[in-house]
Scaffold this motif. Structure first.
Motif, PDB file in Angstrom:
ATOM      1  N   GLU A  88       0.719  -1.119   0.006  1.00 32.63           N
ATOM      2  CA  GLU A  88      -0.074   0.031   0.198  1.00 32.63           C
ATOM      3  C   GLU A  88       0.806   1.242  -0.002  1.00 32.63           C
ATOM      4  O   GLU A  88       0.459   2.209  -0.713  1.00 32.63           O
ATOM      5  CB  GLU A  88      -0.822   0.037   0.980  1.00 32.63           C
ATOM      6  CG  GLU A  88      -2.053  -0.892   1.122  1.00 32.63           C
ATOM      7  CD  GLU A  88      -2.872  -1.019   2.696  1.00 32.63           C
ATOM      8  OE1 GLU A  88      -2.489  -0.376   3.316  1.00 32.63           O
ATOM      9  OE2 GLU A  88      -4.010  -1.527   2.334  1.00 32.63           O
ATOM     10  N   ASN A  89       1.954   1.110   0.914  1.00 33.79           N
ATOM     11  CA  ASN A  89       2.776   2.333   0.730  1.00 33.79           C
ATOM     12  C   ASN A  89       3.673   2.613  -0.572  1.00 33.79           C
ATOM     13  O   ASN A  89       3.755   3.802  -1.010  1.00 33.79           O
ATOM     14  CB  ASN A  89       3.875   2.107   1.570  1.00 33.79           C
ATOM     15  CG  ASN A  89       3.374   2.272   3.229  1.00 33.79           C
ATOM     16  OD1 ASN A  89       2.325   2.873   3.647  1.00 33.79           O
ATOM     17  ND2 ASN A  89       3.953   1.815   4.148  1.00 33.79           N
ATOM     18  N   SER A  90       3.853   1.466  -1.187  1.00 30.59           N
ATOM     19  CA  SER A  90       4.562   1.541  -2.305  1.00 30.59           C
ATOM     20  C   SER A  90       3.466   2.004  -3.522  1.00 30.59           C
ATOM     21  O   SER A  90       3.918   2.826  -4.270  1.00 30.59           O
ATOM     22  CB  SER A  90       5.084   0.129  -2.859  1.00 30.59           C
ATOM     23  OG  SER A  90       5.401  -0.039  -4.146  1.00 30.59           O
ATOM     24  N   ASN A  91       2.325   1.603  -3.451  1.00 27.37           N
ATOM     25  CA  ASN A  91       1.269   2.051  -4.436  1.00 27.37           C
ATOM     26  C   ASN A  91       1.227   3.762  -4.055  1.00 27.37           C
ATOM     27  O   ASN A  91       0.909   4.238  -5.070  1.00 27.37           O
ATOM     28  CB  ASN A  91       0.167   1.504  -4.384  1.00 27.37           C
ATOM     29  CG  ASN A  91       0.294  -0.024  -4.960  1.00 27.37           C
ATOM     30  OD1 ASN A  91       0.937  -0.282  -5.613  1.00 27.37           O
ATOM     31  ND2 ASN A  91      -0.847  -0.970  -4.473  1.00 27.37           N
ATOM     32  N   CYS A  92       1.007   4.057  -2.990  1.00 26.15           N
ATOM     33  CA  CYS A  92       0.631   5.337  -2.481  1.00 26.15           C
ATOM     34  C   CYS A  92       2.038   6.380  -2.994  1.00 26.15           C
ATOM     35  O   CYS A  92       1.570   7.350  -3.815  1.00 26.15           O
ATOM     36  CB  CYS A  92       0.661   5.500  -1.129  1.00 26.15           C
ATOM     37  SG  CYS A  92       0.223   7.227  -0.499  1.00 26.15           S
TER      38      CYS A  92
END
Length: 156
Positions: free
Chosen positions: A54-58
């Motif tokens: 999720e952090n990477s996608n963000c």
């Protein structure tokens, strides 16, 4: 059958079935506790992996995509220049082929061997066949069509 006899049978039956129902929870939990702990550890690992994704996608959504959108015009310009370069190379190839054909014809018309021009033209080593020499008529020179790079590329 008497009621006392029935009562005795019932009591014995109850005693037999009580043994089936009795469970030693501490022994049973010894086997289950490590499994539960292992499952909890795996769930925490999975949760941390999901959080990283999720952090990477963000990060991708907020940092990389805007940069790519800013580069869109540059990419389109580069694509147009690449297309122009491909067209220029194709035109150069056609013109070089026409020039080689004209030189071969001029050599044949003048009766000059291919070896003389072969010293100046390194591409002559790749020729497959040699054309026969034609009659000694006086040839007329027709200059090839010359192209300009300005026709294909804009000046910056």
């Amino acid at each position: 059958m008497s009621s006392s006899h029935t009562t005795e049978l019932t009591v014995e039956l109850v005693k037999d079935y009580v043994n089936y129902v009795r469970v030693n929870w501490s022994d049973q939990m010894k086997n289950v506790s490590p499994l539960i702990e292992d499952i909890l550890i795996r769930l925490e690992e999975c949760q941390s992996l999901v959080a990283m994704v999720e952090n990477s996608n963000c990060e991708c959504m907020h940092q990389h995509l805007p940069k790519l959108q800013q580069m869109k015009d540059d990419i389109e310009t580069l694509s147009e220049r690449t297309d122009a370069l491909e067209h220029f190379v194709a035109m150069s190839n056609r013109n070089l082929s026409m020039l080689e054909a004209a030189v071969d014809k001029a050599e044949a018309d003048l009766g000059v061997s291919d070896r003389l021009f072969g010293i100046l033209n390194p591409l002559s080593f790749f020729k497959k066949t040699q054309e026969p020499v034609a009659s000694n008529s006086v040839p007329t020179y027709k200059p090839p069509i010359i192209y300009k790079s300005d026709d294909y590329f804009q000046k910056e």
